[in-house]
Design an enzyme around this catalytic site. Structure first.
Site, short mmCIF file in Angstrom:
data_model
loop_
_atom_site.label_atom_id
_atom_site.label_comp_id
_atom_site.label_asym_id
_atom_site.label_seq_id
_atom_site.Cartn_x
_atom_site.Cartn_y
_atom_site.Cartn_z
N LYS A 23 -11.03 -1.44 6.72
CA LYS A 23 -9.86 -1.28 7.57
C LYS A 23 -10.37 -1.04 8.99
O LYS A 23 -11.44 -0.46 9.19
CB LYS A 23 -9.09 -0.06 7.05
N ARG B 235 1.22 10.34 1.21
CA ARG B 235 1.67 11.26 2.26
C ARG B 235 2.94 12.01 1.86
O ARG B 235 3.55 12.66 2.69
CB ARG B 235 1.94 10.49 3.56
N GLU C 75 0.87 -1.19 0.00
CA GLU C 75 0.00 0.00 0.00
C GLU C 75 0.89 1.23 0.00
O GLU C 75 1.65 1.46 0.96
CB GLU C 75 -0.88 -0.03 1.25
C1 3PG Z 1 -2.07 3.83 8.39
O1 3PG Z 1 -1.93 4.67 7.53
O2 3PG Z 1 -2.79 2.86 8.24
C2 3PG Z 1 -1.35 3.98 9.68
O3 3PG Z 1 -0.64 5.16 9.74
C3 3PG Z 1 -0.44 2.83 9.93
O4 3PG Z 1 -0.16 2.78 11.26
P1 3PG Z 1 1.24 2.22 11.78
O5 3PG Z 1 2.26 3.25 11.36
O6 3PG Z 1 1.08 2.14 13.28
O7 3PG Z 1 1.51 0.90 11.16
#
Ligand code: 3PG
Length: 217
Positions: free
Chosen positions: A134, A50, A46
């Site tokens: 999700k 960002r 994925e």
């Molecule tokens: C996301 O975008 O799903 C989260 O920022 C992921 O969270 P994590 O950095 O704790 O894995």
């Protein structure tokens, strides 16, 4: 996305139900990260929207790798959903649930994992026709006990816990039948990427595959 690719995604989740997040500043680095993950056994990724280069990073992985299913994450608007679909995204992930984004993805047959953390959000996703969401931020939103409570009422719904998932709790999440896969950034540490240490990313991917096999023998 065709039904064939949806089936391919399901098959890949059966083999390795883990979705690493890729956040990169340039396409070449994104491709190296994806290749490192694939070398470790993870071939569903994925790319999160960002960074300014995120769309180019995602498109580069689509074009320059093979055998990897590439999704777009942190998709906040319909405009972004359209942009990632045009650049070849094979699934879409959002931190929350926006009905227009859900409708766009359903219309395009693009698997869409809307972010949910309350029963109301899961129910809204269900009413929109989604059967996979999700669960975000998974750890803070109640983790495994919350998912068990959701699954007792939303019997058809599958969840992708993301947010606070790591090698320490991956097995607990994957032990739940309602979990289709877990997502997370722990597989692509920023310091490893900055240092060009892609071998570390491959090792983390291998570890996740082993943990997944142990949780789902
Ligand atoms: C996301 O975008 O799903 C989260 O920022 C992921 O969270 P994590 O950095 O704790 O894995």
């Amino acid at each position: 996305m065709t039904d064939d690719i949806a089936a391919e995604l399901a098959a890949k989740f059966l083999a390795a139900p883990v979705v690493p997040l890729i956040e990169a500043d340039d396409p070449a680095t994104a491709v190296r990260i994806a290749n490192a993950l694939q070398a470790g056994g993870l071939d569903v990724v994925e790319v999160v929207l960002r960074t300014d280069a995120a769309l180019d990073c995602m498109a580069a992985i689509v074009q320059e790798t093979s055998g990897i299913i590439v999704g777009a994450g942190t998709v906040l608007t319909v405009e972004q959903a359209k942009a990632v679909a045009e650049r070849g995204a094979q699934f879409v992930v959002s931190p929350g649930l926006v009905d227009d984004v859900a409708r766009f993805c359903i219309d395009k047959n693009l698997p869409f994992f809307a972010g949910t953390m309350t029963a109301g959000e899961v129910q809204r996703a269900y009413a929109l026709g989604l059967r996979s969401v999700k669960f975000f931020p998974a750890k803070l939103a109640g983790g495994v006990p919350m998912l068990k409570a959701f699954s007792s009422v939303f019997r058809e719904m599958k969840f992708m816990p993301t947010g606070g998932v790591s090698a320490d709790n991956l097995g607990e999440f994957l032990a739940l039948p309602s979990v289709v896969a877990c997502g997370g950034s722990w597989l692509t540490p920023k310091d490893a990427i900055a240092a060009g240490d892609f071998e570390q990313i491959t090792k983390l991917a291998r570890e996740a595959v082993e943990l997944a096999r142990a949780a789902r023998p």
